[in-house]
Structure formats: C-alpha cells, structure tokens
Design an enzyme around this catalytic site. Structure first.
Site, PDB file in Angstrom:
ATOM      1  N   HIS A 161       3.295 -24.962  24.899  1.00 60.03           N
ATOM      2  CA  HIS A 161       2.477 -26.083  24.423  1.00 60.03           C
ATOM      3  C   HIS A 161       1.033 -25.597  24.357  1.00 60.03           C
ATOM      4  O   HIS A 161       0.476 -25.133  25.357  1.00 60.03           O
ATOM      5  CB  HIS A 161       2.593 -27.273  25.373  1.00 60.03           C
ATOM      6  CG  HIS A 161       3.989 -27.787  25.534  1.00 60.03           C
ATOM      7  ND1 HIS A 161       4.459 -28.889  24.861  1.00 60.03           N
ATOM      8  CD2 HIS A 161       5.036 -27.337  26.291  1.00 60.03           C
ATOM      9  CE1 HIS A 161       5.723 -29.108  25.201  1.00 60.03           C
ATOM     10  NE2 HIS A 161       6.094 -28.181  26.071  1.00 60.03           N
ATOM     11  N   ASP A 172       1.550 -36.702  15.376  1.00 56.11           N
ATOM     12  CA  ASP A 172       2.852 -36.482  16.016  1.00 56.11           C
ATOM     13  C   ASP A 172       3.760 -37.652  15.650  1.00 56.11           C
ATOM     14  O   ASP A 172       3.522 -38.796  16.056  1.00 56.11           O
ATOM     15  CB  ASP A 172       2.656 -36.395  17.527  1.00 56.11           C
ATOM     16  CG  ASP A 172       3.946 -35.995  18.246  1.00 56.11           C
ATOM     17  OD1 ASP A 172       4.992 -35.870  17.587  1.00 56.11           O
ATOM     18  OD2 ASP A 172       3.896 -35.814  19.471  1.00 56.11           O
ATOM     19  N   LYS A 183       0.866  -1.188   0.000  1.00 54.07           N
ATOM     20  CA  LYS A 183       0.000   0.000   0.000  1.00 54.07           C
ATOM     21  C   LYS A 183       0.894   1.227   0.000  1.00 54.07           C
ATOM     22  O   LYS A 183       1.724   1.411   0.890  1.00 54.07           O
ATOM     23  CB  LYS A 183      -0.912   0.033   1.230  1.00 54.07           C
ATOM     24  CG  LYS A 183      -1.906   1.188   1.135  1.00 54.07           C
ATOM     25  CD  LYS A 183      -2.802   1.292   2.332  1.00 54.07           C
ATOM     26  CE  LYS A 183      -3.868   2.360   2.090  1.00 54.07           C
ATOM     27  NZ  LYS A 183      -3.306   3.643   1.630  1.00 54.07           N
TER      28      LYS A 183
END
Length: 882
Positions: A703, A721, A262
């Site tokens: 966490h 995980d 911008k």
C-alpha cells in the site's frame, strides 16, 4: 433548399494564399471568389482524400467564412492513443466543400482529390470555433457518415509558415481502438470512387536494368530534364549525420517521444539512384567493398533517388544485433531508421513523424538484407523494460516534431540497458610464458587535447583475437605512454609490465560503471571499430535532467528544462537528509530518510513454501514475479512510504499489516515519519533489490502513499476508490466508473484506471507538483457529490451505513495525508493470486473481468500492452479553479 453563403471581405483576404498558389486556367478547383451553395445553418466540415506527393487526408472546418485546413498524413484515427500529426495549410473557400476531381499534373497539389467525408460540426462548448482556433486548442464534435463524436486538435509548434497540430479522438464513448476508418471506408461520399492516383513523376528516368555498382566518383550523370547528383555527391550534399546523446530515462519526462530499438553495429549513410550506390560510414569511409550484399540490395530500389541513415548490424541466433559478430559470418543487415533526401527533395527540415512515413513508403516492400528500424510502443520506461527482457542494447528516444539536424543534440537520446563505451587503445600487457598474445588492453578517452587513462580490459577475447591484437599493436609501440596520467601498470594475472602504443585503433567495450577516479569497472572487449577515429572517443555521460527543448517559437530562445523532476524522485543514495514539511492541521510531520549503499542481490529462503494454494504458487514464484515487474513497479513506488501486508504462511493463514519496520538489512531505504501519536520507519522501494527483500518477507500486498519524500505534503494525484460494497454489483461499478471518466474528460483531466485486485477499481488523476492534500480532497468531494447526483440509485456519499440502502459508498477521504492505495502490479491475498492491474479505459466495460489478471498471466499482458500506469507518473495537470 441550398442557399449561398456570402464571403466577407475579411474571409476573401484570408484566401489570398490559396489563390496565389493555383492557376485556375489549369485546375478545376473553385476560385476564391466562387460563392458556396450550402444547405442548413450548422457549420460544415469535409475531409478530402488527396493523392498528391503522397496520399494524405485534408480536414477542413468552416470557421469565420473559410475552410480552415489541416493535412493529416495518416488520416484520422478512432483510437485516442493515436495522436496524428496535422499540418495546418492555407485556408480554402467554402465552395471547396463540394469539390472532387483530379488536379492536373504540373499544377499545385497535382493528383486525385476525393471528397472522402462531409458533415456538420460544432465545438465543445458550442459556438467557440473562432476562439478555440486562436488559442490552438479545438475540441469539436463531428457529425458525418464516417467520422462521428468528439475530436481534439491541439497546436504544438510552427514548422516554417505551417503550424503543426496533433489530431486525436476524445474519450467520449465513440472511440474504437484497433479500428482503421480509412481502411474500412476508402470510398468517396460523393462519387463512390475508391482508388486514387498521384501525379506522374517526370523529373527523373529510372534505369532498373543497369548493373549495380558502388560509386567512387563525384561525376554527375545525365538526366532527361536536369542533371542528377551522383550518390557520393548526394552524401556530400547532406553532410554530417545526426547524433544521439546518452541519457537516463528521466530525460524523457517532458515532451512527446517516439522509441526505436537501439542497434549495436556500424552507423552508415547510403545514397542510391539510377543503379548506383554509395555506402559510407559516419566518418565518410567507403563501406561498399566490405558489405557488397547491402550495396546490391540498395541498388535494387529502382525508381528513386534517396539518402538514408541506418546501422549495419550482425544478428545472433535470437535475431539480436551484436557488434562483436560483425565480420564473423553472422547474418548481416542494414537497418534503416531515417530518410534525408528523396527524389530531389531535402527531407531533413521535415518533422520526425513525416520523415518516418516517407521512409515506410520507400521501404514498403523491402527485402533482406535491408530492414526498417523497429518501433517500440509505450513510454520510455516501458520501452527500456522491453529492451531488458529481449536482450537489446537499449532503445532510442526521438522527440516528436523535430527535424534532422547534423551533430549531437538532445532531440535524439540513447537509453541503454548495458553500458558500453568507445575507447582508444593506448597500450597492452603481453601474455606470460612468451606466448604471442596480449593479456589486457590499456585504454583511454579524449579530454580536450589530451588522453585520459580509462583502465585495463582483460576479458572478452578468444585466443585468436589475443594473437591478432598483439600483432596489430606491436607495430605502433612507443617508449613513453601517450596518456598524461599513466599509472605504473603491472598485470597481476599475466605478470608483465605495460607496453604503450600510439593511439591508432578504437575498441568498443561493455562495462558496469565508471569509478570515481574515471576508470571503467569490469570492462569486457566487444571488438574493434574501424568506423571511428581515436579522437572521437570521449567519455559519454548520460544526462539525467529532462532534455532541452528546441528554440521557442516566439522568442527564439532556448527554454530551460522543466523542473518537474526536481524533488520528485527518492532521496539521494549518498546522503540522508531530513525531510522538512509544513505541518498540517492537528499533527506534526517530520521524516528522515535513511539509505546506505546498494545491497547485494537479496537471497530467497523457504522458496518452496506455497503462498497461493489454488494455483500452487510458491514463495519462489512470488520472488520471480517481483523480479519481472520491478522495471514497472520501482518507478511507481520510488520515494513513497509503504504499508505492508504480509502472509508468511500463505494466504489461507492469518496475515498482518505492518506500517513500521525497525530491523532491515543494510542498504534498504527507509523513511522515518512522525504521525499523530507515534513515529514509524516506513520502507521505501527505490531499486529492484528492495522489492526482492519484500518478496522474501512474504509482503504480498504493498500500500503506497500518494506523495513522495521529500514532499510528503504534495500528493501526485487524486484517488477515486470505487468499491461495489456488500450490496453492489460490478455492472453498477462499471457504470459509475464510466460516468466518472466523462466528468473528468469534460474538465479536460487525464485519468488512469486500474483494478484494485479484488472487486473494485481505482481511478487516479495525475497532478503537477504543488497541490496540497486539502485541495485534492476538496476536489474529490466535489466530484463524488456530482457523481452521486447523476446516479442517485447507484451511489451515495452518505457515511452512515444504515442510510446507504445498498448503494456504493463514494469516499473522498481516501485523499487525506497518510492514506494509502494499493500499488500497481501488487498481488492481493486471495487464493487465485490476483494482481492490481492498470487498465486502458477501452477495457473498462461490462466485459471486464479483474480475476483474469493474476500472478500467472500478468507477464504476458505486460509484453503485450506495456506499462499502462506510466501516465499516472507524468503529472502536468492542475485542478480547475472553483
């Protein structure tokens, strides 16, 4: 041996448009009745490199007896992140699959057309081309010499009678980010020809040798074929410019957006052709005399008749646009961001991407003081974070696929780093001691047919500017204030009462925020705006909801903004509501959020204490790191209860976990949650100051929950995980992660990988609101079971350590209520200061080295790749029904 494929009556009927557009006495293209002579039974695909009005690539797929065709302006890309515009055109006969040649000038599609690629294809799953085409979601496998592997074609919306699609590479292992196949292989697969030539333009005669002059009249000029409009007449023809709406970053949560810098300057429209130039402000004022260098540069763009839209700016010593430097001797530029008219064609109905492509071609060799607006890659949050680091005013967000529409709408949004406002000057206070200077400006904004007082602007002036403004405004003094709510103004600093003036002039001011009674807080004068009228000065209020879409392509009605953001952000700063959740099995959940006013900047204590001994990083280094990554971390953490790991004496000394926090500073947000056996108060990071407080507490590893207040029962993602464990290797982990990705891709689920910060990887699948932890955990169990079956030597879901036999343990129960995952960009407590780092899937290879991502290297990476975690925050996916 080649055998003809007979066209069916329905296929011949679909070729009516193809035949109507062409004169086969002129062109060598095959007619609709010509039978194809093709070998083999697999459906074919071809790509023509077509140099017509502009160079583009025509993808054609054999479906139901015809070649269904799409024009792809930039050609296909091997980078899955590159979603290329594909405009569906008329169906072509199968015989077109072998066509190559020049379509003569004056004929439809005039210009060279090379057979750039050919081969066979099928869909995923096979044999579904007709069905997928009807649904607007084609998933194809291409078997060509240049294009190989899986690709997606997704229909977005119609454009007149032509449907818009997006074409992009699937993540199937054959993707190649950074590889430009059209540049690497420009040649025809039929003739080997590389160079193409477009049609010869006969509609205009150029006159590059004529002197450049600013046009002030509307008289038409002579042209050899048809009269051409003068530049001023062209500006009158295109009319009012398109305007942007001030918005918050959340307004871009829906739809596809492109981002630009911008610029802080004068908005200007320019028209030029045959050596004449018209340069006008947004309000129609002639700027030619004020910016003669820009006029000369536009006039040098010989050979074209065009109208362009842009911003006239002045640059500081770091190359940033600064409104207050205009007319002060600084470097001035005309930054162009759109083209509305080109060589007799009105481009405003075209989609944003196509106009940008035309503009890039027009300005390919442009020189100072002209410049094309700079694009910013990444998400809105990434773009705004970059704007903060670079010192820009902000960024522009422009919705993909939209036309150029006069007036203010919500397909162009202004996202600002620092607030500024255009205000009408309605008075001033003079300087004390009879000096001919003003002390402060008194300003107002327009509300309906009246002026509303907006406050006093006392800073941002030099002595010279104070004197000039005093002389200018003294000519317009009036006895009564022009504002209805005029206060009794007495300047405490300059000891003078207000002098009111007619609202004839506009000032631009920077400020921090609006007060509750409608006044500007801490305003600073930036300059006068000669391009604006006082009546245009209305208070800009940023929209926070997702921006409205355009008319629905079927009903024609405006679709309401989606409700994705409702309830997803952190709780309000003005209230402290109780979070009521459905009680999960075997535990009662109750959570109360407590939040006060925004705290002051958190101080740093014991900044010289070494926390990471190997590189020597101190607590002050960690503090500065959290300052830098706050624009990326805060959106990820907002609303999520945290569990902390703290190391007050450094990572070589014992640290400790901390779930609950009881004594926190005023203004730090906490959420009180009743667990199975106790009630704890969790920290919630919802602003940069919260991160800095945690840094000062030596809370190195954060966490986070997978769900947010007030919807703690609804996870935002599925977490996978992956940890190699004691006996596993990182190579095994990469192989499993790649297999997991393929599994998710087959289900058409987007996934986001990141390093754990240690030896593992986390893969997140973002979800739409409404999923439960039970659903998410069941899906994770099912996925891990499939993965262990595919890789029985590498992974297992066996809980017993004695039965794992050194294989990687796949634990789906990390998706239970209250379980946490290490936050993105969070440091880990290892001597070399690693960081949990979001990745692109193209980085998840055997060459990946997570130890490279540290407190010292991550800032440079963010400047290069931006926030790769942001897709995890845009959950619009649903888990498949089983």
């Amino acid at each position: 041996m080649a055998t003809p494929r007979r066209s069916t009556p329905s296929a011949r009927k679909r070729l009516g448009t193809y035949g109507e557009k062409r004169d086969f006495s002129l062109t060598s293209e095959p007619g609709p009745e010509v039978e194809a002579s093709l070998s083999g039974g697999a459906p074919i695909f071809v790509v023509h490199k077509h140099d017509a009005t502009r160079l583009h690539y025509d993808l054609r797929l054999e479906i139901d007896g015809v070649l269904v065709s799409w024009a792809i302006p930039k050609g296909p890309s091997y980078d899955p992140a590159e979603k290329r515009l594909a405009v569906q055109t008329e169906d072509h006969p199968l015989a077109y699959a072998t066509f190559e040649g020049r379509i003569p000038d004056g004929a439809y599609g005039a210009g060279d057309s090379l057979l750039w690629e050919s081969g066979t294809f099928d869909t995923v799953p096979p044999g579904r081309a007709s069905e997928q085409l009807a649904k607007g979601r084609l998933h194809v496998v291409l078997h060509g010499s240049k294009l190989q592997g899986e690709w997606h074609l997704i229909r977005t919306r119609p454009m007149g009678k032509k449907a818009q699609w997006l074409c992009f590479k699937a993540k199937d292992g054959t993707e190649r980010p950074g590889y430009d196949v059209t540049e690497a292989h420009p040649e025809s697969v039929k003739s080997g020809q590389r160079v193409t030539h477009g049609p010869v333009r006969r509609t205009r005669r150029t006159a590059p040798a004529r002197p450049v002059r600013a046009s002030r009249s509307t008289r038409a000029k002579k042209a050899p074929v048809a009269p051409a409009l003068s530049p001023v007449a062209l500006l009158e023809k295109v009319g009012a410019p398109m305007l942007a709406t001030l918005a918050q970053v959340e307004s871009t949560d829906q739809g596809e957006w492109l981002y630009e810098v911008k610029y802080d300057g004068f908005r200007a429209l320019a028209a030029f052709g045959e050596g004449e130039v018209a340069l006008h402000s947004r309000g129609g004022k002639d700027l030619s005399a004020r910016f003669p260098d820009i006029v000369r540069a536009l006039g040098a763009l010989g050979g074209h008749e065009a109208v362009v839209d842009g911003e006239i700016v002045a640059l500081d010593d770091k190359g940033r646009s600064r409104f207050q430097l205009l007319g002060k001797g600084a470097e001035e530029r005309f930054v162009i961001f759109d083209v509305l008219w080109l060589d007799g064609e009105d481009l405003r109905p075209l989609p944003l991407e196509e106009r940008r492509e035309r503009l890039e071609r027009l300005l390919a060799r442009v020189k100072t003081p002209l410049r094309i607006a700079e694009r910013v890659e990444g998400s809105a949050r990434q773009a705004l974070a970059l704007a903060r680091r670079r010192g820009w005013e902000g960024v522009m967000a422009k919705r993909v696929g939209t036309p150029y529409s006069p007036g203010r709408g919500e397909t162009w949004l202004k996202l600002k780093v620092q607030a500024n406002q255009e205000v009408a000057i309605v008075g001033f206070t003079p300087m004390a001691n009879e000096r001919p200077e003003l002390g402060s400006l008194l300003v107002a904004v327009r509300e309906g047919n009246a002026w509303r007082y907006a406050g006093k602007v006392g800073t941002g002036y030099t002595t010279k500017v104070r004197r000039e403004l005093r002389a200018l405004l003294s000519r317009d003094e009036v006895k009564k204030p022009p504002v209805q709510d005029a206060p009794r103004v007495r300047d405490a600093l300059h000891h003078e009462d207000a002098i009111w003036v007619k609202p004839r002039h506009v000032a631009q001011v920077a400020f921090t925020e609006w007060t509750e009674d409608g006044r500007l807080r801490h305003p600073s004068f930036q300059g006068l705006r000669a391009d604006k009228r006082p009546e245009e000065c209305v208070r800009e209020r940023p929209i926070e909801r997702p921006a409205r879409r355009g008319p629905h392509r079927q009903t024609g009605r405006k679709s309401r903004p989606g409700a994705r953001s409702a309830g997803r952000s952190a709780v309000s700063r003005k209230e402290a509501p109780t979070v009521k959740e459905a009680a999960p099995a075997k535990k009662m959940v109750a959570a109360t959020a407590k939040k006060g006013a925004a705290p002051a900047l958190v101080g740093l204590t014991h900044g010289d204490r070494v926390l990471f001994p190997e590189p020597g990083y101190t607590k002050a280094d960690v503090y500065r790191y959290f300052q830098d990554v706050a624009p990326f971390m805060v959106p990820a953490l907002a609303g999520r209860p945290l569990t902390l790991q703290q190391w007050p004496q450094g990572v070589k000394a014992p640290g400790f976990f901390r779930q609950g926090v009881e004594h926190v500073p005023e203004g730090l947000t906490t959420v009180r949650i009743t667990h199975e056996t106790r009630e704890l108060s969790h920290v919630v990071v919802d602003r940069p100051e919260s991160l800095l407080w945690l840094a000062n507490q030596s809370a190195l590893t954060l966490h986070m929950w997978s769900s947010r207040v007030p919807h703690l029962e609804q996870p935002d993602w599925v977490v996978f995980d992956l940890d190699p464990g004691p006996g596993g290797t990182f190579e095994d982990l990469i192989e499993l992660a790649t297999g997991l990705r393929r599994y998710l891709d087959r289900l058409e689920l987007v996934s986001v990988p990141k390093t754990s910060g240690k030896r593992g990887l986390h893969v997140l699948v973002p979800l739409s609101p409404g999923h439960t932890y039970e659903q998410v955990r069941a899906f994770a169990h099912e996925t891990f079971a499939a993965l262990s079956e595919e890789y029985p030597e590498l992974a297992t879901t066996e809980r017993s350590k004695s039965r794992r036999q050194g294989r990687l343990y796949l634990d789906a129960d990390q998706n239970a209520w209250g379980k946490t995952v290490v936050a993105p960009y969070s440091p880990r407590a290892l001597p070399h200061a690693p960081v949990s780092t979001p990745l692109a899937w193209s980085e998840v290879t055997r060459r990946l080295d997570p130890s490279r991502f540290t407190l010292g290297t991550l800032r440079k990476r963010l400047d290069k790749v931006g926030d790769l975690f942001s897709p995890a925050l845009k959950g619009r996916q649903s888990l498949p029904n089983r």
